[in-house]
Design an enzyme around this catalytic site. Structure first.
Site, mmCIF file in Angstrom:
data_model
loop_
_atom_site.group_PDB
_atom_site.id
_atom_site.type_symbol
_atom_site.label_atom_id
_atom_site.label_comp_id
_atom_site.label_asym_id
_atom_site.label_seq_id
_atom_site.Cartn_x
_atom_site.Cartn_y
_atom_site.Cartn_z
ATOM 1 N N HIS A 64 -32.571 -25.240 0.495
ATOM 2 C CA HIS A 64 -32.290 -26.626 0.897
ATOM 3 C C HIS A 64 -30.936 -26.710 1.614
ATOM 4 O O HIS A 64 -29.888 -26.669 0.976
ATOM 5 C CB HIS A 64 -32.275 -27.507 -0.359
ATOM 6 C CG HIS A 64 -32.163 -28.972 -0.078
ATOM 7 N ND1 HIS A 64 -32.669 -29.918 -0.940
ATOM 8 C CD2 HIS A 64 -31.602 -29.679 0.935
ATOM 9 C CE1 HIS A 64 -32.430 -31.131 -0.454
ATOM 10 N NE2 HIS A 64 -31.775 -31.009 0.680
ATOM 11 N N ASN A 98 -34.647 -33.297 8.759
ATOM 12 C CA ASN A 98 -34.094 -34.596 9.189
ATOM 13 C C ASN A 98 -33.150 -34.418 10.377
ATOM 14 O O ASN A 98 -31.978 -34.751 10.344
ATOM 15 C CB ASN A 98 -33.410 -35.348 8.034
ATOM 16 C CG ASN A 98 -32.269 -34.596 7.387
ATOM 17 O OD1 ASN A 98 -32.169 -33.371 7.511
ATOM 18 N ND2 ASN A 98 -31.404 -35.305 6.687
ATOM 19 N N HIS A 183 -37.461 -35.700 -2.279
ATOM 20 C CA HIS A 183 -36.139 -36.282 -2.529
ATOM 21 C C HIS A 183 -36.453 -37.525 -3.372
ATOM 22 O O HIS A 183 -36.943 -38.522 -2.842
ATOM 23 C CB HIS A 183 -35.527 -36.625 -1.157
ATOM 24 C CG HIS A 183 -34.357 -37.548 -1.178
ATOM 25 N ND1 HIS A 183 -33.137 -37.210 -0.642
ATOM 26 C CD2 HIS A 183 -34.213 -38.810 -1.635
ATOM 27 C CE1 HIS A 183 -32.299 -38.220 -0.769
ATOM 28 N NE2 HIS A 183 -32.928 -39.215 -1.370
ATOM 29 N N ASP A 309 -27.997 -27.815 -0.697
ATOM 30 C CA ASP A 309 -28.041 -29.105 0.018
ATOM 31 C C ASP A 309 -26.817 -29.224 0.932
ATOM 32 O O ASP A 309 -26.214 -30.299 1.045
ATOM 33 C CB ASP A 309 -28.133 -30.295 -0.950
ATOM 34 C CG ASP A 309 -28.528 -31.586 -0.224
ATOM 35 O OD1 ASP A 309 -28.812 -31.539 0.988
ATOM 36 O OD2 ASP A 309 -28.551 -32.652 -0.876
ATOM 37 N N PHE A 327 -23.716 -39.922 3.317
ATOM 38 C CA PHE A 327 -23.792 -39.079 2.121
ATOM 39 C C PHE A 327 -23.807 -37.604 2.532
ATOM 40 O O PHE A 327 -24.451 -37.250 3.526
ATOM 41 C CB PHE A 327 -25.093 -39.370 1.366
ATOM 42 C CG PHE A 327 -25.163 -40.739 0.737
ATOM 43 C CD1 PHE A 327 -24.601 -40.967 -0.505
ATOM 44 C CD2 PHE A 327 -25.810 -41.794 1.377
ATOM 45 C CE1 PHE A 327 -24.690 -42.223 -1.107
ATOM 46 C CE2 PHE A 327 -25.902 -43.049 0.792
ATOM 47 C CZ PHE A 327 -25.341 -43.266 -0.458
HETATM 48 O O1 DOR Z 1 -26.109 -36.335 0.518
HETATM 49 C C1 DOR Z 1 -27.089 -36.132 1.197
HETATM 50 N N1 DOR Z 1 -26.997 -35.785 2.494
HETATM 51 N N2 DOR Z 1 -28.298 -36.285 0.645
HETATM 52 C C2 DOR Z 1 -29.426 -36.230 1.373
HETATM 53 O O2 DOR Z 1 -30.477 -36.369 0.808
HETATM 54 C C3 DOR Z 1 -29.373 -36.020 2.832
HETATM 55 C C4 DOR Z 1 -28.135 -35.336 3.223
HETATM 56 C C5 DOR Z 1 -27.870 -35.391 4.691
HETATM 57 O O3 DOR Z 1 -28.790 -35.129 5.487
HETATM 58 O O4 DOR Z 1 -26.720 -35.632 5.058
#
Ligand code: DOR
Length: 444
Positions: A64, A98, A183, A309, A327
């Site tokens: 991820h 994304n 998610h 992530d 985020f």
């Molecule tokens: O903190 C995050 N950033 N959570 C997510 O689910 C997406 C990610 C992002 O693409 O920046």
């Protein structure tokens, strides 16, 4: 290219139950020989990388991350993201769709694969969208994406909120034996949310994101996995409740795997105090109680893997009022160092940590891309070398990632990646590491 001998390190490979001092030979991109103790390889000529005091393990496999290309190249590119991964010991990274355009069709997936082949330094395996445009309204062409080589489907950043779509995705994915990575976020509960809901969010005057927003979707997804028999993978698990639900689902034989990030394992919501936008992440940093449940989940295999992530953003993105900031935490280059705190504190064994970063994620990917997460003879030579005790200070200026957005900037970590070999190539080495030539006359 000359063979490379990684000599005298502590070799830990959970895929083969190996934990002993020895040496490893890399020839033409593959692991070609493994010798215990002082043993030396049969052939006379090779280069030598001295590894005494270092852990030698399979390169880390990250299920991820966000590489941002195409569409958000100011945040990260495949070139910079893979170099950051190499600095973190990662040799296989799975990138979320994304992007802009999103990876919801074959052409977009092929683009990422070709960029990775020409500009990347580690293996990049794309994840395809669940729904067209990640809008959650209509399924993406999952068959086409599977043929293009995606290793999972996800609308990450967004949950698959429509239960009918999620049901269909789990159902169809069975034909390809690929997981659906969700998610888990009930958007009706998180709307406007900025951080974990609790006393700190109240004190800071920030809208909270309750644990229940995650637990509700995890529970729904588990019910749909049971209904369909599809493979469900829970992205970035953060709550005590989710761990409990996943544990019970596994006991009932539901096909579910789960991941947790280094930041959710090591940092609490307190990091947000001072309105630190670099600690703003979704799902949010939670409480010590959640952390303890997550660690227990790792230790009893409720949580299968650790995934970063890695979510890079520009400085300008984060240099603003808290509720306007995006985020995400840049994670590749601090992952090992922060996770090692759990080993030093006796909460996780070194072998468990390495298994959760190598063999376990490789199992979820399967053998489509060859044997990953192993030092078995004949497997791709993907190797990470790290010093478990070396202390270092996180210097964001030294990051290869464009994303300097980490709440760990300036902090001291104990445990550092010293070299990374990807498909036989030395793609990262700390300046203290030297490679020497050896011939039948000895090492020069
Ligand atoms: O903190 C995050 N950033 N959570 C997510 O689910 C997406 C990610 C992002 O693409 O920046």
């Amino acid at each position: 290219m000359k063979p490379l001998l990684i000599q005298g390190g502590r070799i830990i490979d959970p895929s083969q139950g190996i934990d002993e001092v020895g040496s490893l030979l890399v020839t033409e991109g593959k692991i070609s020989w493994l010798g215990k103790g002082e043993a030396t390889p049969p052939q006379p000529d090779y280069d030598v990388l001295h590894a005494p005091g270092l852990i030698v393990c399979p390169g880390f496999v990250d299920l991820h991350c966000h590489l941002r290309q195409p569409g958000f190249e100011e945040k990260e590119t495949i070139a910079t993201g893979t170099r950051a991964a190499a600095r973190g010991g990662f040799t296989t990274i799975c990138c979320m769709p994304n992007t802009n355009p999103p990876l919801d069709n074959q052409t977009a997936v092929e683009y990422v694969k070709s960029k990775a082949a020409s500009e990347g330094v580690v293996r990049v395996l794309p994840i395809g969208c669940i729904s067209k445009g990640r809008k959650g309204e209509e399924l993406a062409e999952m068959g086409e994406l599977a043929s293009a080589g995606v290793i999972a489907f996800s609308d990450d950043g967004e949950p698959a909120l429509n239960s009918h779509i999620m049901r269909q995705a789990l159902d169809y994915s069975r034909a390809f034996d690929l997981p659906i990575t969700d998610h888990c976020e009930d958007k009706a509960l998180t709307a406007g949310g900025q951080m974990n809901e609790g006393i700190i969010s109240t004190k800071l005057g920030l809208r909270g994101i309750p644990n229940a927003a995650e637990d509700i979707i995890v529970a729904r997804d588990l019910a749909l996995a049971q209904l369909t028999g599809g493979r469900l993978h829970i992205a970035h698990t953060t709550t005590e409740g989710s761990v409990d639900l996943i544990r019970r689902a596994k006991e009932r034989g539901i096909k579910v795997t789960a991941e947790v990030t280094p930041h959710h394992l090591t940092l609490t919501e307190e990091r947000v105090i001072g309105y630190n936008t670099n600690a703003k992440v979704n799902p949010p940093l939670r409480t010590e109680r959640d952390i303890q449940a997550l660690i227990q989940g790792l230790n009893d295999n409720t949580i299968d893997i650790i995934a970063t992530d890695h979510a890079p953003h520009t400085e300008a993105d984060k240099l603003c009022e808290f509720d306007l900031a995006p985020f995400g935490i840049s994670g590749f280059e601090t992952a090992l160092g922060s996770l090692m705190s759990l080993v030093h504190d006796g909460q996780l064994t070194l072998v468990t940590l390495i298994a959760k970063l190598t063999y376990e994620p490789a199992k979820i990917i399967g053998n489509r891309y060859g044997r990953l997460g192993t030092l078995a003879i004949g497997a791709s030579a993907d190797v990470a070398l790290f010093d478990p005790a070396l202390e270092w200070v996180v210097d964001i200026k030294a990051f290869a990632s464009k994303g300097k957005n980490t709440p760990l900037a300036g902090e001291r970590l104990k445990g550092k990646v010293m070299a990374t070999i990807s498909q036989g190539k030395l793609v990262y080495k700390d300046e203290s590491i030297t490679v020497k030539e050896r011939s039948s006359k000895g090492v020069r």
